[in-house]
Design a protein around this motif. Structure first.
Motif, PDB file in Angstrom:
ATOM      1  N   TRP A  42       0.850  -1.186   0.000  1.00  0.00           N
ATOM      2  CA  TRP A  42       0.000   0.000   0.000  1.00  0.00           C
ATOM      3  C   TRP A  42       0.888   1.239   0.000  1.00  0.00           C
ATOM      4  CZ3 TRP A  42      -5.181  -0.600  -0.470  1.00  0.00           C
ATOM      5  CH2 TRP A  42      -5.709  -1.868  -0.169  1.00  0.00           C
ATOM      6  N   ASP A 144      -3.135  -9.413   2.679  1.00  0.00           N
ATOM      7  CA  ASP A 144      -1.847  -9.555   3.353  1.00  0.00           C
ATOM      8  C   ASP A 144      -2.107  -9.515   4.854  1.00  0.00           C
ATOM      9  OD1 ASP A 144       0.690  -9.267   4.456  1.00  0.00           O
ATOM     10  OD2 ASP A 144       1.422  -8.022   2.802  1.00  0.00           O
ATOM     11  N   SER A 146      -0.275  -9.203   7.286  1.00  0.00           N
ATOM     12  CA  SER A 146       0.518  -8.243   8.046  1.00  0.00           C
ATOM     13  C   SER A 146      -0.064  -6.837   7.966  1.00  0.00           C
ATOM     14  CB  SER A 146       1.965  -8.232   7.532  1.00  0.00           C
ATOM     15  OG  SER A 146       2.019  -7.706   6.216  1.00  0.00           O
ATOM     16  N   CYS A 147      -1.144  -6.679   7.215  1.00  0.00           N
ATOM     17  CA  CYS A 147      -1.748  -5.363   6.997  1.00  0.00           C
ATOM     18  C   CYS A 147      -3.184  -5.365   7.489  1.00  0.00           C
ATOM     19  CB  CYS A 147      -1.689  -5.009   5.511  1.00  0.00           C
ATOM     20  SG  CYS A 147      -2.446  -3.442   5.093  1.00  0.00           S
ATOM     21  N   ASP A 148      -3.673  -4.199   7.871  1.00  0.00           N
ATOM     22  CA  ASP A 148      -5.046  -4.089   8.362  1.00  0.00           C
ATOM     23  C   ASP A 148      -6.067  -4.231   7.249  1.00  0.00           C
ATOM     24  OD1 ASP A 148      -7.141  -3.457  10.284  1.00  0.00           O
ATOM     25  OD2 ASP A 148      -7.278  -1.527   9.264  1.00  0.00           O
ATOM     26  N   PRO A 393      -3.194   2.247   5.631  1.00  0.00           N
ATOM     27  CA  PRO A 393      -2.502   0.959   5.572  1.00  0.00           C
ATOM     28  C   PRO A 393      -1.335   0.838   6.537  1.00  0.00           C
ATOM     29  CG  PRO A 393      -3.007   1.746   3.382  1.00  0.00           C
ATOM     30  CD  PRO A 393      -3.335   2.863   4.331  1.00  0.00           C
ATOM     31  N   SER A 394      -0.851   1.950   7.061  1.00  0.00           N
ATOM     32  CA  SER A 394       0.258   1.858   8.007  1.00  0.00           C
ATOM     33  C   SER A 394      -0.179   1.252   9.328  1.00  0.00           C
ATOM     34  CB  SER A 394       0.848   3.253   8.257  1.00  0.00           C
ATOM     35  OG  SER A 394      -0.139   4.131   8.779  1.00  0.00           O
ATOM     36  N   SER A 396      -1.044  -1.627  10.744  1.00  0.00           N
ATOM     37  CA  SER A 396      -1.021  -3.056  10.457  1.00  0.00           C
ATOM     38  C   SER A 396      -1.174  -3.851  11.734  1.00  0.00           C
ATOM     39  CB  SER A 396       0.289  -3.436   9.768  1.00  0.00           C
ATOM     40  OG  SER A 396       1.370  -3.229  10.640  1.00  0.00           O
TER      41      SER A 396
END
Length: 398
Positions: A42, A144, A146-148, A393-394, A396
């Motif tokens: 992202w 993913d 690892s991402c929200d 997207p940061s 996570s």
């Protein structure tokens, strides 16, 4: 996993249209599976923090937002321009996990609690193999862990919803604040034919939609109707009709059939057919034949007992054939109600012309852009922005 992205069809709208005279014409069998991507990049603007793209997609503008995410228009920047445009639904995993839906599982005899994330995964499993001119195609899932975010890449339906409901007047019109309820006859007839064809395809695949209503029917730029929003969809074995029976109620209350309102086992296919009959009333007259503003208990009683509220001049204006079709589809007794295959062969539908052709994606025959935002006021946001209610997207999960 899934198809090679360069092999994606331009659109399900390129499939052959049904014979306008009602002759049998089936699509060639097509194997389809969406792509699944579990490595997602992202991208954000360094100054504003707004999302500007993800993997091969460049965010162009916002199309609308909801409680769990937003929908944006994107271009897939692969190869030479002009690039193909898609709709990207971006959902917040954290928000979905906070959502709870409880229902009673009759087979197990227990209450079941599902999170919003589990429901989204179910919707993905329902949509991933669908390929038909009258259903929204799911092209890619961006998931993913690892991402929200969870991203769903679908067709860009530039025509928006088929009809907009006005709560103040309890009417449906082509656009918000439209001059009059209902659609013109050719458009209403085409939409209804497309809806019936799409539902027949879904039922052949062992899928019942369970939330058919004008707001869940989107329009492609050539006027073709696509069935969307599979959050309430359920599966069954097409070879065993008993597996299509349910006693639970899903979807929108005013579109439930009488047997479901009475708490009786309901064939989910019949439930979809009943809702399609109500959509036909919305298309033709701009109104439901039952009062949608009633409290749930009174509404359920009305659906079970009251005769449908149809225009007094229906036969005079539109003819006996349409009256017979609507009356049959809204029969209280499901055993007397025609199935969708019978509806598809009805005399009234044989007069429906095919939808118009298109020149190119996003353009009318005169070359002008036909794109309009999904939802209410989606176009007022800056292109590429995400609503403040949706985490960037940061954020996570690690």
């Amino acid at each position: 996993r899934g198809p090679c992205l360069t092999d994606w069809p331009m659109t399900a709208g390129d499939l052959p249209e049904p014979d306008p005279q009602g002759a049998d014409q089936q699509d060639q069998p097509r194997t389809w599976d969406c792509a699944f991507t579990d490595m997602v990049d992202w991208r954000e603007d360094d100054v504003t923090g707004r999302v500007t793209g993800v993997n091969d997609y460049s965010v162009e503008r916002s199309l609308g937002s909801g409680a769990f995410g937003t929908v944006v228009e994107v271009e897939r920047c692969v190869g030479d321009p002009p690039f193909r445009r898609f709709a990207l639904k971006i959902l917040s995993r954290k928000r979905l996990r906070k959502q709870r839906q409880t229902y009673f599982d009759e087979d197990q005899g227990v209450m079941v609690v599902q999170t919003g994330e589990e429901l989204v995964q179910q919707e993905i499993q329902v949509m991933r193999h669908l390929f038909h001119r009258n259903v929204v195609i799911l092209f890619e899932v961006l998931d993913d862990m690892s991402c929200d975010f969870i991203g769903l890449v679908t067709e860009l339906l530039s025509g928006g919803v088929s009809m907009v409901f006005d709560e103040a007047t309890c009417t449906f019109s082509a656009t918000k604040g439209g001059p009059s309820p209902g659609l013109d006859l050719p458009t209403a007839a085409r939409y209804f034919r497309d809806l019936v064809d799409g539902l027949l395809y879904l039922h052949d695949q062992g899928i019942a939609h369970r939330d058919i209503k004008p707001e869940n029917l989107l329009i492609y730029e050539n006027g073709t109707l696509r069935i969307s929003d599979y959050g309430c969809a359920d599966t069954f074995d097409p070879a065993d009709p008993t597996t299509a029976l349910r006693k639970d109620t899903k979807g929108t209350e005013v579109f439930h059939p009488p047997e479901a309102c009475a708490g009786l086992p309901c064939d989910m296919r019949q439930g979809d057919a009943w809702a399609a009959g109500l959509c036909l009333c919305c298309f033709m007259f701009g109104r439901l034949p039952f009062r949608p503003d009633l409290p749930p208990e009174a509404l359920y009683t009305s659906i079970q007992r009251d005769e449908p509220l149809l225009p007094a001049d229906l036969v005079e204006v539109h003819g006996e054939i349409l009256f017979q079709l609507i009356s049959a589809m809204l029969c209280k007794d499901p055993s007397e109600r025609p199935g969708l295959a019978e509806v598809a062969g009805h005399e009234w539908l044989k007069q429906v012309p095919p939808p118009p052709t298109i020149v190119g994606q996003g353009h009318q025959e005169d070359g002008s852009r036909s794109d309009v935002p999904h939802g209410d006021g989606g176009g007022e946001e800056d292109a590429g922005s995400l609503p403040a209610a949706v985490p960037t997207p940061s954020s996570s999960t690690g």
